[in-house]
Design an enzyme around this catalytic site. Structure first.
Site, PDB file in Angstrom:
ATOM      1  N   HIS A  24       0.828  -1.267  -0.098  1.00  0.00           N
ATOM      2  CA  HIS A  24       0.012  -0.014  -0.213  1.00  0.00           C
ATOM      3  C   HIS A  24       1.004   1.224   0.094  1.00  0.00           C
ATOM      4  CE1 HIS A  24      -3.683   2.339   1.176  1.00  0.00           C
ATOM      5  NE2 HIS A  24      -2.721   3.189   1.673  1.00  0.00           N
ATOM      6  N   GLU A  25       1.722   1.444   0.766  1.00  0.00           N
ATOM      7  CA  GLU A  25       2.665   2.476   1.062  1.00  0.00           C
ATOM      8  C   GLU A  25       3.579   2.736  -0.216  1.00  0.00           C
ATOM      9  OE1 GLU A  25       2.027   4.667   3.039  1.00  0.00           O
ATOM     10  OE2 GLU A  25       0.668   3.362   4.268  1.00  0.00           O
ATOM     11  N   HIS A  28       2.040   4.588  -2.820  1.00  0.00           N
ATOM     12  CA  HIS A  28       1.982   5.979  -2.542  1.00  0.00           C
ATOM     13  C   HIS A  28       3.630   6.316  -3.013  1.00  0.00           C
ATOM     14  CE1 HIS A  28      -1.951   6.416  -0.953  1.00  0.00           C
ATOM     15  NE2 HIS A  28      -1.606   5.635   0.228  1.00  0.00           N
TER      16      HIS A  28
END
Length: 447
Positions: A24-25, A28
């Site tokens: 998920h990170e 980003h």
């Protein structure tokens, strides 16, 4: 051994959750760096730092509480003019009055402004075009969706789905009375039609009543539709075909609706229907599905989870009521990470083939990633969907100004939404606490 298997299942889910958060990170991090944003930290977890290492300008590390993660981007919000001028002049501004929320807003601005002072403060998130900001913020949830698609593809196309085949695994010796709790036959029980007709385990159903069958479900539908009526059954045994005649006995069963639950009549009692029964059970094997079956399942899960999210406060309230009244919880209701870990432990500790347990754990982790994808799209700060909503509103304001030939508006100051964010965080913590307590003291059980 069961305790060890349970612990292993929980550890697998913890590792899977950490991988999901890390991906998920990364979703980003990669576009943020690609677009030139200065990223100070990439962290998995919260709380005290267990390990970290600086590579270039970014510190990568793990923290003590593996329940989330974050990347620290410079200039998530535009600078507040007063704080900006004071910082450039080397001064410290005093705290403004206005109460608790005003102080929170100022603290958020001050923390944000600290990342803006320097020669390269053009490398900030808020200066990106709207579409780039949206890409950065959607990158995290999309990574969870892609991970879920991969997991479902492995589950459906790699491992396969358990399917009842047309090969006979068992043949009942007798017909037990409806509603009985007995599992063994007595001399007074009538012989089962399949046993009476000479059907044996290992036989393969070829056709029933003149209709070729390729699945056990097709065969069952024909049998159930002929209670008390002799039907011809073509079997394959030892490489050759044989034909027998079977007369299904008439028996009652509950009517099952499309949702998989018994249909209840106006009097509150389950509805029943007369169906045929011969007393055979199928061999179950895993059948690989087409490559598109995994993505299909992922998007079907997105719709199901989105339906739960739209009713999340109500469902959490129902969970709290069930917790304090001791009622059985809705198995399709929301879970915390504690509940997901507990289910993983139960799956790992079941007396089932290893492949079946692995498949269940993969499905559970895939569903968890779908939940992360949908949850993070909720358009409320501090969730990713809230940042997307702010970026889109900024784009609408700029497009409006361009359309009417007005000066470009100032960037949207999301720090003004800190009070709303605070309320959202408090609600999320409260709902999370209720779910954790429910998963500890009134857990959902698969078995």
């Amino acid at each position: 051994m069961e305790v060890i298997a349970f612990v292993v299942g929980v550890l697998i889910m913890v590792v899977g959750l950490a991988v999901s958060i890390a991906l998920h990170e990364i979703g980003h991090l990669v576009p943020a760096k690609k677009f030139g944003v200065r990223v100070g930290q990439y962290m998995i977890g919260f709380g005290p730092t267990l390990w970290s290492r600086r590579i270039g300008e970014t510190e990568y590390g793990f923290k003590a509480i593996p329940l989330g993660g974050y990347i620290s981007m410079a200039g998530m919000y535009p600078p507040s003019p007063r704080e900006r001028e004071a910082a450039l002049a080397g001064e410290r501004s005093g705290r403004a009055g206005g109460g608790f929320f005003a102080t929170m807003v100022q603290d958020a601005r001050a923390a944000n402004d600290e990342t803006l002072v320097g020669d390269d403060d053009h490398r900030v998130f808020y200066r990106l075009p709207v579409w780039k900001r949206v890409v950065v913020m959607l990158g995290g949830p999309v990574m969870n969706l892609l991970f879920a698609i991969v997991l479902f593809a492995v589950l459906f196309s790699g491992i396969g789905i358990s399917s009842a085949t047309t090969t006979i695994a068992s043949v009942s010796e007798c017909v037990l009375p409806a509603g009985t709790e007995r599992t063994e036959c007595t001399s007074g029980d009538p012989a089962a039609p399949a046993a009476e007709a000479g059907i044996l385990p290992g036989d393969v159903l070829v056709s029933i009543d003149g209709t070729p069958v390729s699945t056990f479900e097709e065969a069952s539908d024909i049998i159930r539709a002929h209670p008390g009526t002799p039907i011809r059954v073509v079997l394959e045994r030892g490489g050759s075909e044989q034909t027998v005649t079977v007369t299904p006995v008439r028996t009652s069963r509950e009517v099952i609706g499309e949702d998989g639950r018994p249909v209840v009549g106006a009097d509150g009692a389950p509805e029943t229907e007369e169906v045929g029964f011969v007393g055979v059970g199928p061999q179950v094997t895993r059948v690989p599905q087409p490559l598109w079956a995994g993505p299909e399942a992922a998007f079907e899960n997105v719709g199901a989870v989105a339906g739960i999210m739209t009713q999340l406060p109500v469902r959490v309230w129902d969970t709290a009521v069930d917790l304090f009244t001791g009622q059985e919880r809705d198995p399709n209701g929301p879970l915390s990470v504690v509940g997901a870990g507990r289910l993983a432990g139960e799956v790992a500790a079941t007396d089932a083939p290893v492949l079946d347990r692995v498949a269940s754990l993969i499905g559970l982790l895939a569903s968890l990633n779908i939940a992360l994808f949908v949850f993070n799209l909720i358009p409320l700060l501090p969730l990713d969907g809230g940042h997307v909503a702010v970026a889109l509103w900024d784009g609408v304001k700029r497009a409006w100004a361009t359309l009417f030939r007005r000066p470009p508006p100032k960037p949207v100051d999301a720090t003004r939404l800190v009070p709303v964010t605070f309320v959202v965080v408090v609600l999320l913590i409260g709902m999370g606490a209720i779910l954790i307590l429910a998963d500890l003291f009134n857990p959902v059980s698969l078995f």
